[in-house]
Design a protein around this motif. Structure first.
Motif, mmCIF file in Angstrom:
data_model
loop_
_atom_site.group_PDB
_atom_site.id
_atom_site.type_symbol
_atom_site.label_atom_id
_atom_site.label_comp_id
_atom_site.label_asym_id
_atom_site.label_seq_id
_atom_site.Cartn_x
_atom_site.Cartn_y
_atom_site.Cartn_z
ATOM 1 N N THR A 29 36.140 42.797 31.587
ATOM 2 C CA THR A 29 37.320 42.014 31.243
ATOM 3 C C THR A 29 38.177 41.661 32.454
ATOM 4 O O THR A 29 39.197 41.007 32.312
ATOM 5 C CB THR A 29 38.197 42.758 30.220
ATOM 6 N N PHE A 30 37.778 42.092 33.643
ATOM 7 C CA PHE A 30 38.521 41.799 34.863
ATOM 8 C C PHE A 30 37.538 41.364 35.943
ATOM 9 O O PHE A 30 36.427 41.889 36.013
ATOM 10 C CB PHE A 30 39.303 43.044 35.323
ATOM 11 N N PRO A 31 37.945 40.420 36.794
ATOM 12 C CA PRO A 31 37.031 39.933 37.845
ATOM 13 C C PRO A 31 36.563 41.047 38.783
ATOM 14 O O PRO A 31 37.323 41.947 39.114
ATOM 15 C CB PRO A 31 37.877 38.916 38.618
ATOM 16 N N ASP A 47 40.529 33.788 41.509
ATOM 17 C CA ASP A 47 39.985 34.563 40.389
ATOM 18 C C ASP A 47 41.099 35.296 39.638
ATOM 19 O O ASP A 47 41.108 35.346 38.406
ATOM 20 C CB ASP A 47 38.956 35.586 40.874
ATOM 21 N N ASP A 50 43.381 32.728 37.750
ATOM 22 C CA ASP A 50 42.669 32.271 36.546
ATOM 23 C C ASP A 50 42.710 33.341 35.465
ATOM 24 O O ASP A 50 42.925 33.046 34.294
ATOM 25 C CB ASP A 50 41.214 31.925 36.862
ATOM 26 N N TRP A 51 42.491 34.604 35.860
ATOM 27 C CA TRP A 51 42.515 35.710 34.901
ATOM 28 C C TRP A 51 43.903 35.851 34.283
ATOM 29 O O TRP A 51 44.028 36.030 33.076
ATOM 30 C CB TRP A 51 42.103 37.009 35.596
ATOM 31 N N LYS A 54 44.694 33.364 31.560
ATOM 32 C CA LYS A 54 44.005 33.636 30.296
ATOM 33 C C LYS A 54 44.409 34.974 29.694
ATOM 34 O O LYS A 54 43.874 35.375 28.669
ATOM 35 C CB LYS A 54 42.494 33.613 30.522
ATOM 36 N N ARG A 58 43.247 37.738 26.318
ATOM 37 C CA ARG A 58 42.431 38.896 26.692
ATOM 38 C C ARG A 58 43.076 40.222 26.308
ATOM 39 O O ARG A 58 42.440 41.262 26.415
ATOM 40 C CB ARG A 58 42.198 38.911 28.201
#
Length: 80
Positions: A29-31, A47, A50-51, A54, A58
């Motif tokens: 669930t995390f880069p 990254d 972007d996370w 979203k 999540r």
């Protein structure tokens, strides 16, 4: 060129513990970080941004860190 964020800065940006970070990475669930050297990793700022964009979608299923009050009550066995 994309900026690289090291772990200490990342944790302060997101406000989670190191163990929660690794739990989230293990669950996908995390880069994942990029390797910078033999003993160094970092995350691309793109990254992470972007996370974060979203993030509301999540939140379900992620282990959220306890607040200080919740942690105190959990430790002493009292209800919230």
């Amino acid at each position: 060129m994309d900026r690289v964020i090291r772990r200490k800065e990342l944790l302060s940006i997101i406000g989670i513990s190191r163990s929660t970070l690794y739990d989230w990475m293990a669950s996908g669930t995390f880069p994942r970080p990029i390797r910078l050297g033999r003993r160094a990793v970092g995350w691309r700022s793109k990254d992470i941004s972007d996370w974060l964009e979203k993030l509301p979608s999540r939140l379900s299923g992620l282990r959220q860190p306890l607040t200080r009050k919740e942690n105190k009550h959990a430790y002493h066995g009292r209800p919230n």
